[in-house]
Enzyme design. Structure first.
Site, PDB file in Angstrom:
ATOM      1  N   HIS A 189       3.490  -3.297   6.492  1.00  0.00           N
ATOM      2  CA  HIS A 189       2.242  -2.797   6.326  1.00  0.00           C
ATOM      3  C   HIS A 189       2.178  -1.559   7.584  1.00  0.00           C
ATOM      4  O   HIS A 189       2.800  -1.439   8.609  1.00  0.00           O
ATOM      5  CB  HIS A 189       0.491  -3.668   6.166  1.00  0.00           C
ATOM      6  CG  HIS A 189       0.589  -4.404   5.208  1.00  0.00           C
ATOM      7  ND1 HIS A 189      -0.947  -4.231   4.190  1.00  0.00           N
ATOM      8  CD2 HIS A 189       0.655  -5.330   4.650  1.00  0.00           C
ATOM      9  CE1 HIS A 189      -0.432  -4.451   2.758  1.00  0.00           C
ATOM     10  NE2 HIS A 189       0.567  -5.539   3.366  1.00  0.00           N
ATOM     11  N   GLU A 220       2.004   3.307   3.127  1.00  0.00           N
ATOM     12  CA  GLU A 220       2.379   2.706   4.715  1.00  0.00           C
ATOM     13  C   GLU A 220       3.549   2.442   4.030  1.00  0.00           C
ATOM     14  O   GLU A 220       3.854   1.420   3.388  1.00  0.00           O
ATOM     15  CB  GLU A 220       2.013   1.777   4.590  1.00  0.00           C
ATOM     16  CG  GLU A 220      -0.313   1.477   4.777  1.00  0.00           C
ATOM     17  CD  GLU A 220      -0.788  -0.022   5.207  1.00  0.00           C
ATOM     18  OE1 GLU A 220      -0.267  -0.779   4.907  1.00  0.00           O
ATOM     19  OE2 GLU A 220      -2.032   0.676   4.590  1.00  0.00           O
ATOM     20  N   GLU A 245       2.329  -5.544  10.432  1.00  0.00           N
ATOM     21  CA  GLU A 245       1.545  -4.293  11.003  1.00  0.00           C
ATOM     22  C   GLU A 245       2.947  -4.062  11.609  1.00  0.00           C
ATOM     23  O   GLU A 245       2.859  -3.888  12.785  1.00  0.00           O
ATOM     24  CB  GLU A 245       0.304  -4.110  11.572  1.00  0.00           C
ATOM     25  CG  GLU A 245      -0.765  -5.304  10.584  1.00  0.00           C
ATOM     26  CD  GLU A 245      -1.067  -3.965   9.644  1.00  0.00           C
ATOM     27  OE1 GLU A 245      -1.018  -2.966   9.541  1.00  0.00           O
ATOM     28  OE2 GLU A 245      -2.538  -5.048   8.218  1.00  0.00           O
ATOM     29  N   HIS A 269       1.239  -0.619   0.036  1.00  0.00           N
ATOM     30  CA  HIS A 269       0.253   0.149   0.087  1.00  0.00           C
ATOM     31  C   HIS A 269       1.254   1.215  -0.247  1.00  0.00           C
ATOM     32  O   HIS A 269       1.520   1.643   0.682  1.00  0.00           O
ATOM     33  CB  HIS A 269      -0.546   0.285   0.753  1.00  0.00           C
ATOM     34  CG  HIS A 269      -1.963  -1.196   0.974  1.00  0.00           C
ATOM     35  ND1 HIS A 269      -2.199  -1.885   1.876  1.00  0.00           N
ATOM     36  CD2 HIS A 269      -3.007  -1.652  -0.088  1.00  0.00           C
ATOM     37  CE1 HIS A 269      -3.306  -2.704   1.972  1.00  0.00           C
ATOM     38  NE2 HIS A 269      -3.676  -2.530   0.476  1.00  0.00           N
TER      39      HIS A 269
END
Length: 666
Positions: A395, A255, A488, A252
């Protein structure tokens, strides 16, 4: 006739007048003077005189006097200062990010403002030039710049026997007077443009050319390279029984911490290997590591531009920036983590079949008639082309590690625990990263309050967190041998630049430990009775309905938890072989389990249970050349996008005189 006589007389008068003017003019020789009957003496050339060095970027040379014309033929100081050679000398520190400076700058100055003694030019030593070229050539390769013509050691430098001087003697005197610092890795913790990122990767690979290389797996919608840097003791080659792993960042575009961490990781691995770090040397000598810092460079460019606007004090619309959406997708506004084939639904529909296995699921034909992003296509093809064992994609938005499946096994439940057959293996993989991270495993609630509870110890099953189809980690597990998790990295998707060092410090140990974990489980070679490796043989583990297959030369790797396992090796045309193994809990290296299969009569129905009706075979990839037609169309729209000049060309494009094309490698 009278007309012609008068015209002739006028011509003679004109020539006489012209001769008078010429004779009265200053005595300058011209090739046509002899035609006019003028004879003059060539003026004696002025003898060069030593003068003070008055060029800012060369005022720290070991000598103080120079002379013009210089070695390059610049007649005056002003002419030299306006040339691209001096411009390069002035910006080389920034271009090479501080590497090889001031050596390159001072070497260039020795040609631009050569040493002058007793009204004579002294040329710099060829041996000094050759030493600098040997140590710094890789830095120019790293930014795709040709070695400057005016640093040609044979053309502008002379040997010791010809009476040369060392242009770096002043620098060496300073260095000898200082206490040398202990070598250490230097990383600049700042954001880079896409061009600068690629430059750093190529420069790093050039610096560590014996253990690193870069390669492109494709291009983005807007034609930007999807550049990978690889680390191995034999880069570019798959070595027997050496496991391969990959890191993917910036899927993404908004990110970005993962992108930065992977850039820093590449620099760290190179530098620490050269400095003799035993841990890094062991890792690289036993593992083939592939790092793709940015899967979505187009999205990053959009997000970075928007973030830049928000910190502009004159931008009244700064508060309107939504970091959760802008730049997330690619240039087609496709969310790449929803763009992979949905193979998880196929597994759920077939899971009650007795012999069905959740591995190497073919891609449905219908997928190719949808919108397949070029970035997705490139990563799928890349993942199929290498025998990857382990992977992580990075991410932002939470602080946790999620693992497959991402899609809920019940279509009406959005937060349902949906494990793979390798649930215990995935939990072990996820904990490896979370436990090595500075803070990830400390809490068990939603720290960022974006998706509710994050489970225990900083890890969670993806579908239990939130469900979606078409994710990359499910594709890796169901279509290839690769076990991938999603990391993440924090609540802020685009953290401030001053927070990048903290991000690196928090994640460095986790990044290294995760790579080392690729050596867990078992590995081996499946051979026939003649000792030849068998490609595509299946390795099955009793109680786990997910097989892996052997690579080109019959080698395989199977991640497993500690305990007793019963393994089976099989291949069409061979009898099965079975072994019982015990993996100790604290075993840090993969156990070696080889198989020898005997030839047998092919059983036609043996493979039927693995097939999915109306789906073709695993080998069918883009069977209708859908993506080939799409890329031709995009290339026509984007014109010469792939042939643009290097990022540093803007420094020189507006230089005085003609552009220095001698800096372009091609």
């Amino acid at each position: 006739m009278e007309y012609f006589i008068r015209r002739k007389m006028k011509t003679i008068v004109f020539l006489n007048a012209l001769a008078t003017v010429v004779w009265c003019a200053p005595s300058l020789c011209d090739p046509e003077d002899e035609f006019l009957g003028i004879f003059c003496k060539e003026p004696e050339p002025e003898q060069p005189k030593c003068m003070d060095i008055m060029m800012n970027y060369c005022d720290d040379m070991s000598y103080t006097h120079t002379v013009f014309p210089n070695i390059l033929g610049h007649r005056t100081r002003e002419e030299a200062e306006l040339g691209p050679e001096y411009l390069l000398v002035s910006v080389v520190h920034n271009l090479l990010n501080g590497e090889c400076t001031p050596d390159i700058r001072m070497l260039g100055c020795s040609v631009l403002v050569p040493r002058c003694e007793k009204e004579k030019v002294l040329k710099p030593c060829r041996s000094t030039c050759e030493a600098v070229r040997k140590n710094c050539y890789h830095a120019f390769e790293g930014i795709e710049m040709a070695w400057p013509y005016f640093l040609d050691c044979d053309r502008f430098f002379v040997s010791d026997q010809e009476g040369c001087y060392d242009p770096l003697e002043g620098l060496r005197a300073k260095q000898e007077g200082n206490t040398p610092e202990k070598p250490h890795t230097v990383i600049q913790f700042s954001y880079q443009s896409n061009a600068q990122m690629n430059s750093i990767l190529k420069k790093t690979a050039a610096r560590c050319s014996e253990i690193a290389m870069t390669y492109s797996i494709g291009r983005s919608v807007e034609g930007k390279d999807l550049l990978v840097i690889e680390f191995s003791n034999n880069p570019g080659v798959h070595e027997l029984l050496e496991p391969e792993m990959k890191y993917i960042g910036n899927m993404h575009g908004n990110e970005v911490l993962g992108r930065q961490l992977l850039i820093y990781l590449a620099q760290y691995l190179c530098s620490e290997y050269l400095l003799g770090n035993r841990r890094i040397q062991t890792l690289i000598n036993t593992t083939r590591i592939h790092i793709l810092p940015s899967m979505n460079p187009d999205g990053y460019e959009l997000a970075a531009a928007e973030v830049q606007d928000t910190i502009d004090p004159e931008n009244e619309e700064a508060q309107n920036y939504n970091s959760w959406t802008l730049g997330r997708g690619n240039a087609q506004n496709i969310d790449l983590n929803r763009n992979f084939p949905d193979l998880t639904t196929i597994v759920y529909s077939r899971r009650r079949h007795r012999h069905f296995r959740s591995n190497h699921i073919p891609i449905p034909d219908a997928y190719w008639f949808g919108k397949v992003a070029p970035e997705t296509y490139a990563v799928m093809k890349w993942t199929r082309s290498f025998p990857f064992v382990l992977s992580a994609n990075f991410h932002g938005g939470e602080l946790l590690v999620s693992y497959p499946y991402d899609l809920s096994k019940h279509p009406l439940e959005q937060k349902m625990f949906s494990p793979t057959p390798d649930e215990q293996v995935f939990k072990q993989i996820a904990r490896t990263y979370a436990d090595a991270h500075a803070t990830m495993s400390e809490g068990n609630s939603g720290r960022c309050e974006n998706f509710g509870s994050i489970g225990q110890d900083g890890i969670i099953n993806g579908a239990r967190w939130y469900s979606f189809a078409g994710g990359m980690q499910d594709f890796n597990y169901l279509h290839t041998n690769c076990f991938e998790v999603t990391v993440e990295l924090g609540c802020d998707k685009f953290p401030a630049e001053e927070e990048l060092y903290t991000g690196w410090k928090d994640n460095k140990e986790a990044l290294l430990t995760f790579m080392e974990s690729v050596h867990r489980g078992i590995k081996g070679i499946v051979k026939d009775a003649d000792g030849n490796g068998i490609k595509g043989a299946r390795i099955s583990v009793r109680g786990i309905r997910h097989d892996i297959t052997t690579a080109e030369n019959g080698d395989y790797w199977r991640l497993l938890t500690a305990g007793i396992h019963i393994l089976t090796a099989s291949a069409p045309g061979y009898t099965r072989a079975m072994k019982k193994i015990h993996l100790p809990a604290r075993m840090q290296k993969a156990g070696r389990v080889d198989f020898i299969l005997q030839k047998a009569v092919v059983e036609p129905d043996m493979e039927e249970d693995y097939r999915i009706p109306s789906m073709g075979t695993y080998e069918d990839f883009d069977p209708y050349n859908q993506f080939e037609r799409y890329t031709i169309s995009e290339q026509n729209q984007n014109g010469e996008e792939g042939q643009e000049k290097p990022w540093w060309w803007s420094y020189f494009s507006h230089a005085h005189g003609s552009a220095p094309t001698w800096l372009l490698r091609n």
